[in-house]
Design an enzyme around this catalytic site. Sequence first.
Site, PDB file in Angstrom:
ATOM      1  N   GLU A  35       0.833  -1.204   0.000  1.00  0.00           N
ATOM      2  CA  GLU A  35       0.000   0.000   0.000  1.00  0.00           C
ATOM      3  C   GLU A  35       0.870   1.258   0.000  1.00  0.00           C
ATOM      4  OE1 GLU A  35      -3.234  -0.064  -0.392  1.00  0.00           O
ATOM      5  OE2 GLU A  35      -3.485  -2.221  -0.133  1.00  0.00           O
ATOM      6  N   GLU A  76      -6.810   5.489   6.213  1.00  0.00           N
ATOM      7  CA  GLU A  76      -6.207   4.841   5.044  1.00  0.00           C
ATOM      8  C   GLU A  76      -6.212   3.322   5.198  1.00  0.00           C
ATOM      9  OE1 GLU A  76      -5.425   4.769   1.498  1.00  0.00           O
ATOM     10  OE2 GLU A  76      -4.879   6.773   2.213  1.00  0.00           O
ATOM     11  N   GLU A  83     -11.334  -1.559   0.038  1.00  0.00           N
ATOM     12  CA  GLU A  83     -10.946  -1.867  -1.344  1.00  0.00           C
ATOM     13  C   GLU A  83     -10.654  -3.365  -1.504  1.00  0.00           C
ATOM     14  OE1 GLU A  83      -7.723   0.702  -2.396  1.00  0.00           O
ATOM     15  OE2 GLU A  83      -9.063   2.408  -2.749  1.00  0.00           O
TER      16      GLU A  83
END
Length: 133
Positions: A35, A76, A83
Amino acid sequence: MSATSSEFKNGRGLRRLVNALGYSWAGLRHALRHETAIRQELLALAVLVPIAALLPVPALERLLLVLSMMLVLLTEFLNSAIEATIDRISLERHPLSGQAKDLASAAVGVALLMSAACWFVIAGPVAARWLGL
């Protein structure tokens, strides 16, 4: 098995704590490897926490600066989890999948704005004094 239990939620007491720490560590390792946004936010945290520690502001304001950055990181992580969940369900484009991802991204944006506002209001005047403005 009762309606409130799950085969994936086992352990009690210290075993449950050890398991939870292991899952958290695995998530952090995954985020660091895969990420980019989380790596960038951790870098920002590594730079800005020492700056916050050096600012001549009350401890509560210093804490607010650090916590606001941690809120961005927290958001985040949740964005990345959403996601991954959407992608696990299906990689095909669907309006609701896009909406879920967009809303999670918007949450990150709001957290960034909140953190920027904290830094502007708390550190801004200190920086202005240092620059003679």
